[in-house]
Motif scaffolding. Structure first.
Motif, short mmCIF file in Angstrom:
data_model
loop_
_atom_site.label_atom_id
_atom_site.label_comp_id
_atom_site.label_asym_id
_atom_site.label_seq_id
_atom_site.Cartn_x
_atom_site.Cartn_y
_atom_site.Cartn_z
N THR A 225 0.86 -1.18 0.00
CA THR A 225 0.00 0.00 0.00
C THR A 225 0.89 1.23 0.00
O THR A 225 2.08 1.16 0.35
CB THR A 225 -0.92 0.05 1.25
N ARG A 226 0.32 2.37 -0.38
CA ARG A 226 1.11 3.61 -0.32
C ARG A 226 1.54 3.90 1.11
O ARG A 226 2.67 4.33 1.36
CB ARG A 226 0.31 4.78 -0.89
N ALA A 227 0.64 3.64 2.08
CA ALA A 227 0.98 3.88 3.48
C ALA A 227 2.18 3.02 3.90
O ALA A 227 3.08 3.49 4.60
CB ALA A 227 -0.23 3.60 4.36
N GLU A 228 2.20 1.75 3.47
CA GLU A 228 3.33 0.87 3.80
C GLU A 228 4.62 1.38 3.17
O GLU A 228 5.67 1.39 3.82
CB GLU A 228 3.05 -0.55 3.31
N LEU A 229 4.54 1.80 1.92
CA LEU A 229 5.72 2.33 1.24
C LEU A 229 6.24 3.57 1.93
O LEU A 229 7.43 3.69 2.23
CB LEU A 229 5.39 2.64 -0.23
N TYR A 230 5.35 4.53 2.20
CA TYR A 230 5.76 5.79 2.82
C TYR A 230 6.35 5.55 4.20
O TYR A 230 7.32 6.22 4.59
CB TYR A 230 4.59 6.76 2.89
N ASP A 231 5.78 4.60 4.95
CA ASP A 231 6.32 4.28 6.27
C ASP A 231 7.70 3.65 6.14
O ASP A 231 8.62 4.00 6.88
CB ASP A 231 5.35 3.34 7.00
N PHE B 231 11.49 13.02 5.37
CA PHE B 231 11.98 13.76 4.20
C PHE B 231 11.13 15.00 3.94
O PHE B 231 11.65 16.06 3.59
CB PHE B 231 12.01 12.87 2.95
N GLU B 232 9.82 14.87 4.12
CA GLU B 232 8.94 16.03 3.95
C GLU B 232 9.27 17.12 4.96
O GLU B 232 9.31 18.31 4.62
CB GLU B 232 7.48 15.62 4.08
N ALA B 233 9.53 16.73 6.19
CA ALA B 233 9.90 17.71 7.22
C ALA B 233 11.24 18.35 6.89
O ALA B 233 11.41 19.57 7.05
CB ALA B 233 9.95 17.03 8.59
N LEU B 234 12.19 17.57 6.41
CA LEU B 234 13.48 18.11 6.01
C LEU B 234 13.32 19.10 4.88
O LEU B 234 13.88 20.20 4.91
CB LEU B 234 14.43 16.98 5.61
N ASP B 235 12.55 18.72 3.86
CA ASP B 235 12.31 19.63 2.73
C ASP B 235 11.72 20.95 3.21
O ASP B 235 12.15 22.03 2.78
CB ASP B 235 11.36 19.00 1.71
N ALA B 236 10.73 20.88 4.09
CA ALA B 236 10.07 22.09 4.58
C ALA B 236 11.04 22.97 5.37
O ALA B 236 10.90 24.19 5.38
CB ALA B 236 8.87 21.71 5.44
N SER B 237 12.01 22.36 6.03
CA SER B 237 12.97 23.14 6.82
C SER B 237 14.04 23.79 5.97
O SER B 237 14.72 24.70 6.41
CB SER B 237 13.61 22.25 7.89
#
Length: 74
Positions: A43-49, A56-62
């Motif tokens: 699932t996408r949730a399994e992949l993202y986890d 990575f999203e938090a790093l990008d935002a920072s």
């Protein structure tokens, strides 16, 4: 006994993945969709986890913020 604590099979995992891709594309060619393969997919949730996407999203935002250019006044 031989002094090794770890053995890897790097090409074996690639060959398993390639066989799964072959099956997926054959299903797509035969059926016109991947619906019959959904049960075999992560699932996408399994992949993202698994890849830690939130980190990575938090790093990008920072690091960067989106800047929308404006038209210069004439």
């Amino acid at each position: 006994a031989m002094g090794y604590r770890l053995v890897i099979w790097p090409v074996s995992s690639l060959r398993v993945a390639n066989k799964a891709q072959e099956t997926l594309y054959a299903t797509l060619a035969r059926d016109g969709s991947t619906q019959a393969m959904v049960g075999e997919m992560q699932t996408r949730a399994e992949l993202y986890d698994l890849i830690g996407l939130k980190t990575f999203e938090a790093l990008d935002a920072s690091i960067v913020a989106t800047v929308v250019p404006t038209l210069a006044a004439e």
